[in-house]
Design an enzyme around this catalytic site. Structure first.
Site, PDB file in Angstrom:
ATOM      1  N   ARG A 181       0.838  -1.210   0.000  1.00 59.38           N
ATOM      2  CA  ARG A 181       0.000   0.000   0.000  1.00 59.38           C
ATOM      3  C   ARG A 181       0.872   1.258   0.000  1.00 59.38           C
ATOM      4  O   ARG A 181       1.030   1.917  -1.006  1.00 59.38           O
ATOM      5  CB  ARG A 181      -0.948  -0.046   1.220  1.00 59.38           C
ATOM      6  CG  ARG A 181      -2.093   0.956   1.184  1.00 59.38           C
ATOM      7  CD  ARG A 181      -1.716   2.383   1.528  1.00 59.38           C
ATOM      8  NE  ARG A 181      -1.091   2.541   2.842  1.00 59.38           N
ATOM      9  CZ  ARG A 181      -0.540   3.681   3.252  1.00 59.38           C
ATOM     10  NH1 ARG A 181      -0.555   4.760   2.481  1.00 59.38           N
ATOM     11  NH2 ARG A 181       0.050   3.764   4.430  1.00 59.38           N
ATOM     12  N   ASP A 182       1.520   1.544   1.111  1.00 62.36           N
ATOM     13  CA  ASP A 182       2.331   2.765   1.216  1.00 62.36           C
ATOM     14  C   ASP A 182       3.459   2.726   0.181  1.00 62.36           C
ATOM     15  O   ASP A 182       3.811   3.740  -0.420  1.00 62.36           O
ATOM     16  CB  ASP A 182       2.920   2.860   2.631  1.00 62.36           C
ATOM     17  CG  ASP A 182       3.345   4.258   3.030  1.00 62.36           C
ATOM     18  OD1 ASP A 182       3.132   5.190   2.230  1.00 62.36           O
ATOM     19  OD2 ASP A 182       3.888   4.424   4.126  1.00 62.36           O
ATOM     20  N   HIS A 190       5.698   4.611  12.650  1.00 62.78           N
ATOM     21  CA  HIS A 190       5.696   4.549  11.175  1.00 62.78           C
ATOM     22  C   HIS A 190       6.687   5.617  10.721  1.00 62.78           C
ATOM     23  O   HIS A 190       6.359   6.801  10.699  1.00 62.78           O
ATOM     24  CB  HIS A 190       4.271   4.843  10.677  1.00 62.78           C
ATOM     25  CG  HIS A 190       4.111   4.949   9.199  1.00 62.78           C
ATOM     26  ND1 HIS A 190       3.494   3.962   8.435  1.00 62.78           N
ATOM     27  CD2 HIS A 190       4.451   5.916   8.315  1.00 62.78           C
ATOM     28  CE1 HIS A 190       3.465   4.327   7.164  1.00 62.78           C
ATOM     29  NE2 HIS A 190       4.038   5.526   7.064  1.00 62.78           N
ATOM     30  N   HIS A 206       9.272   7.148   8.032  1.00 59.56           N
ATOM     31  CA  HIS A 206       9.891   7.238   6.694  1.00 59.56           C
ATOM     32  C   HIS A 206      11.371   7.533   6.892  1.00 59.56           C
ATOM     33  O   HIS A 206      11.786   8.044   7.943  1.00 59.56           O
ATOM     34  CB  HIS A 206       9.170   8.295   5.854  1.00 59.56           C
ATOM     35  CG  HIS A 206       7.849   7.796   5.337  1.00 59.56           C
ATOM     36  ND1 HIS A 206       7.664   7.384   4.037  1.00 59.56           N
ATOM     37  CD2 HIS A 206       6.666   7.600   5.971  1.00 59.56           C
ATOM     38  CE1 HIS A 206       6.409   6.955   3.888  1.00 59.56           C
ATOM     39  NE2 HIS A 206       5.783   7.086   5.052  1.00 59.56           N
ATOM     40  N   CYS A 257       4.576   9.307   0.059  1.00 56.21           N
ATOM     41  CA  CYS A 257       3.165   9.704   0.039  1.00 56.21           C
ATOM     42  C   CYS A 257       2.963  10.705  -1.087  1.00 56.21           C
ATOM     43  O   CYS A 257       3.743  11.650  -1.231  1.00 56.21           O
ATOM     44  CB  CYS A 257       2.787  10.334   1.383  1.00 56.21           C
ATOM     45  SG  CYS A 257       1.118  10.994   1.408  1.00 56.21           S
ATOM     46  N   ASN A 306       9.085   4.345   3.379  1.00 53.44           N
ATOM     47  CA  ASN A 306       9.115   3.918   4.773  1.00 53.44           C
ATOM     48  C   ASN A 306      10.422   3.192   5.010  1.00 53.44           C
ATOM     49  O   ASN A 306      11.062   2.710   4.081  1.00 53.44           O
ATOM     50  CB  ASN A 306       7.950   2.948   4.975  1.00 53.44           C
ATOM     51  CG  ASN A 306       7.339   3.123   6.325  1.00 53.44           C
ATOM     52  OD1 ASN A 306       7.747   2.456   7.270  1.00 53.44           O
ATOM     53  ND2 ASN A 306       6.390   4.022   6.434  1.00 53.44           N
TER      54      ASN A 306
HETATM   55  C1  LIG Z   1     -10.500  11.170   1.086  1.00 50.69           C
HETATM   56  C2  LIG Z   1     -10.947  11.584  -0.281  1.00 50.69           C
HETATM   57  C3  LIG Z   1     -11.761  10.484  -0.934  1.00 50.69           C
HETATM   58  C4  LIG Z   1     -11.834  12.817  -0.123  1.00 50.69           C
HETATM   59  O1  LIG Z   1     -12.002  13.416  -1.382  1.00 50.69           O
HETATM   60  P1  LIG Z   1     -13.149  14.482  -1.644  1.00 50.69           P
HETATM   61  O2  LIG Z   1     -13.019  14.968  -3.065  1.00 50.69           O
HETATM   62  O3  LIG Z   1     -13.144  15.495  -0.561  1.00 50.69           O
HETATM   63  O4  LIG Z   1     -14.431  13.535  -1.465  1.00 50.69           O
HETATM   64  P2  LIG Z   1     -15.927  13.721  -1.814  1.00 50.69           P
HETATM   65  O5  LIG Z   1     -16.684  12.977  -0.764  1.00 50.69           O
HETATM   66  O6  LIG Z   1     -16.253  15.170  -2.090  1.00 50.69           O
HETATM   67  O7  LIG Z   1     -16.079  12.894  -3.196  1.00 50.69           O
HETATM   68  C5  LIG Z   1     -15.458  13.329  -4.402  1.00 50.69           C
HETATM   69  C6  LIG Z   1     -15.374  12.144  -5.352  1.00 50.69           C
HETATM   70  O8  LIG Z   1     -14.565  11.106  -4.793  1.00 50.69           O
HETATM   71  C7  LIG Z   1     -15.332   9.907  -4.635  1.00 50.69           C
HETATM   72  N1  LIG Z   1     -14.954   9.253  -3.395  1.00 50.69           N
HETATM   73  C8  LIG Z   1     -15.052   9.751  -2.143  1.00 50.69           C
HETATM   74  N2  LIG Z   1     -14.581   8.855  -1.278  1.00 50.69           N
HETATM   75  C9  LIG Z   1     -14.171   7.784  -1.975  1.00 50.69           C
HETATM   76  C10 LIG Z   1     -13.593   6.551  -1.614  1.00 50.69           C
HETATM   77  N3  LIG Z   1     -13.338   6.243  -0.355  1.00 50.69           N
HETATM   78  N4  LIG Z   1     -13.292   5.676  -2.591  1.00 50.69           N
HETATM   79  C11 LIG Z   1     -13.552   5.972  -3.878  1.00 50.69           C
HETATM   80  N5  LIG Z   1     -14.089   7.141  -4.288  1.00 50.69           N
HETATM   81  C12 LIG Z   1     -14.409   8.029  -3.332  1.00 50.69           C
HETATM   82  C13 LIG Z   1     -16.772  10.391  -4.642  1.00 50.69           C
HETATM   83  O9  LIG Z   1     -17.647   9.358  -5.031  1.00 50.69           O
HETATM   84  C14 LIG Z   1     -16.729  11.505  -5.645  1.00 50.69           C
HETATM   85  O10 LIG Z   1     -16.632  10.939  -6.930  1.00 50.69           O
HETATM   86  P3  LIG Z   1     -17.167  11.707  -8.241  1.00 50.69           P
HETATM   87  O11 LIG Z   1     -18.612  11.988  -7.939  1.00 50.69           O
HETATM   88  O12 LIG Z   1     -16.335  12.966  -8.364  1.00 50.69           O
HETATM   89  O13 LIG Z   1     -16.923  10.727  -9.361  1.00 50.69           O
HETATM   90  C15 LIG Z   1      -9.758  11.962  -1.184  1.00 50.69           C
HETATM   91  O14 LIG Z   1      -9.155  13.099  -0.652  1.00 50.69           O
HETATM   92  C16 LIG Z   1      -8.750  10.863  -1.328  1.00 50.69           C
HETATM   93  O15 LIG Z   1      -9.037   9.784  -1.841  1.00 50.69           O
HETATM   94  N6  LIG Z   1      -7.500  11.148  -0.911  1.00 50.69           N
HETATM   95  C17 LIG Z   1      -6.402  10.177  -1.034  1.00 50.69           C
HETATM   96  C18 LIG Z   1      -5.763  10.029   0.281  1.00 50.69           C
HETATM   97  C19 LIG Z   1      -4.668   8.987   0.231  1.00 50.69           C
HETATM   98  O16 LIG Z   1      -4.890   7.853  -0.156  1.00 50.69           O
HETATM   99  N7  LIG Z   1      -3.464   9.413   0.647  1.00 50.69           N
HETATM  100  C20 LIG Z   1      -2.363   8.492   0.762  1.00 50.69           C
HETATM  101  C21 LIG Z   1      -2.533   7.547   1.933  1.00 50.69           C
HETATM  102  S1  LIG Z   1      -2.215   8.294   3.494  1.00 50.69           S
HETATM  103  C22 LIG Z   1      -0.553   8.036   3.732  1.00 50.69           C
HETATM  104  O17 LIG Z   1       0.116   7.548   2.868  1.00 50.69           O
HETATM  105  C23 LIG Z   1       0.017   8.376   5.074  1.00 50.69           C
HETATM  106  C24 LIG Z   1       0.255   7.179   5.972  1.00 50.69           C
HETATM  107  C25 LIG Z   1      -1.055   6.504   6.377  1.00 50.69           C
HETATM  108  O18 LIG Z   1       1.046   6.198   5.321  1.00 50.69           O
HETATM  109  C26 LIG Z   1       0.974   7.614   7.244  1.00 50.69           C
HETATM  110  C27 LIG Z   1       2.094   8.632   6.977  1.00 50.69           C
HETATM  111  O19 LIG Z   1       3.202   8.277   6.565  1.00 50.69           O
HETATM  112  O20 LIG Z   1       1.798   9.809   7.207  1.00 50.69           O
END
Ligand SMILES: CC(C)(COP(=O)([O-])OP(=O)([O-])OC[C@H]1O[C@@H](n2cnc3c(N)ncnc32)[C@H](O)[C@@H]1OP(=O)([O-])[O-])[C@@H](O)C(=O)NCCC(=O)NCCSC(=O)C[C@@](C)(O)CC(=O)[O-]
Length: 303
Positions: free
Chosen positions: A16-17, A208, A210, A241, A250
């Site tokens: 995933r990450d 966690h 990096h 990320c 990581n």
């Molecule tokens: C959170 C949202 C979805 C908000 O995104 P948004 O645009 O605010 O959401 P929305 O509710 O307004 O919906 C907009 C569109 O997204 C769709 N939607 C809404 N939710 C979903 C969902 N769950 N799955 C699939 N589709 C979704 C929804 O259906 C709609 O589709 P449209 O009508 O435009 O076709 C968006 O900002 C997003 O997907 N962000 C990606 C975040 C991400 O994956 N980041 C990387 C992981 S975190 C990380 O790596 C850090 C970590 C964990 O490892 C720890 C660290 O190191 O810090």
């Protein structure tokens, strides 16, 4: 400082990450094979995919196919990231063993990563946590930018306690303290972990880290000294990320296992098999292996 833990749980986050930031789509078959190799190497907790918007993170668009394709073992926890109810509803039929909500100690990063404030994120997580717990699924929370933020810089430890408290109040069972951009050093790591320990028990907090500045192993050692016994790590040091530009992957799982083996701390992971898994994915990505431990072992094998 007490004795180091005798046993550590490694959460493998490579699938995933590690892969989420890859520009070229990695086929579902390769992701499934990677997960298979990781569990064969002894990893028992694997962050398998994320149920986020495919427009935001196209690499994870095959989330359901990956969950359907893996050959499951009863003793492995398959964890998935879920930012809201839409993600939870998509994830539920794929039978995750754990869902992970992911928040941030930084308002700016919260906006960039999940398009909402910290307070709004908790409102979105609350029904996810309630539904998951009712379905008997474990819930973990990540607190990003706990040691520093690419947009806000320094993050006060109080901010970590604040988010940990919000997560605890909605029922999140475990928090991962994330150094998203790898800027932390042991003193900072200790402070951020202690900030979470003001809210959560020692067994419910993980690290966690990096490795952008090469400090991840030192941070893990500092965490071990505190008694922390769960860490995320990414095979071959894959990753970064999409919303933390310049941050590298990581800490490499191979490096963590080598450290823990050397300290006599049990992980259940077979380092040689893990090195093979890392070599497999690095070959597939056409990438130099990001683990110096793996590279040393591979060089030794080549004679
Ligand atoms: C959170 C949202 C979805 C908000 O995104 P948004 O645009 O605010 O959401 P929305 O509710 O307004 O919906 C907009 C569109 O997204 C769709 N939607 C809404 N939710 C979903 C969902 N769950 N799955 C699939 N589709 C979704 C929804 O259906 C709609 O589709 P449209 O009508 O435009 O076709 C968006 O900002 C997003 O997907 N962000 C990606 C975040 C991400 O994956 N980041 C990387 C992981 S975190 C990380 O790596 C850090 C970590 C964990 O490892 C720890 C660290 O190191 O810090």
């Amino acid at each position: 400082m007490g004795a180091l833990p005798s046993k550590v749980r490694i959460v493998e986050v490579g699938p995933r990450d590690g892969l989420q930031n890859e520009k070229n789509f990695v086929s579902t078959a390769v992701k499934v094979e990677l997960i298979g190799r990781l569990q064969e190497a002894g990893l028992r907790h694997i962050e398998t995919t994320s149920f986020v918007s495919p427009k935001w993170v196209p690499q994870m668009a095959d989330n359901a196919a990956v969950m359907a394709g893996i050959v499951r073992r009863d003793d492995v926890v398959y964890s998935v990231l879920v930012p809201n109810m839409k993600g939870y509803e998509a994830a539920l039929p794929t039978k995750p063993g754990e869902v992970e909500v992911f928040g941030s100690a930084s308002e700016a990063f919260s906006q960039k990563n999940i398009n909402c404030s910290i307070a709004e994120s908790i409102e979105r997580f609350a029904p996810v946590v309630e539904a998951a717990l009712a379905a008997g699924i474990r819930v973990r929370g990540a607190i990003s930018c706990a040691l520093g933020c690419p947009y806000e810089g320094e993050i006060a430890a109080e901010k970590v306690t604040y988010v940990a408290r919000l997560m605890k109040d909605i029922g999140v069972q475990h928090v991962g303290i994330a150094d998203t951009i790898g800027v932390g050093t042991p003193r900072k790591a200790r402070k951020a972990l202690e900030a979470a320990l003001a809210v959560y028990d020692i067994g419910d907090v993980s690290g966690h880290f990096h490795d952008t500045y090469g400090q991840a192993l030192a941070n893990i050692y500092a965490a071990l000294e505190l008694g922390i016994s769960q860490f995320d790590a990414s095979v071959a040091g894959l990753g970064g990320c999409p919303y933390a530009k310049g941050a590298t992957g990581n800490v490499a799982t191979e490096n963590v296992v080598y450290l823990l083996d050397g300290l006599g701390i049990e992980t259940g992971v077979d380092l040689d098999a893990l090195v093979d898994a890392g070599a497999f994915i690095s070959r597939h990505l056409g990438r130099t292996n990001g683990s110096n431990v793996a590279n040393a072992i591979l060089a030794k094998r080549a004679g």
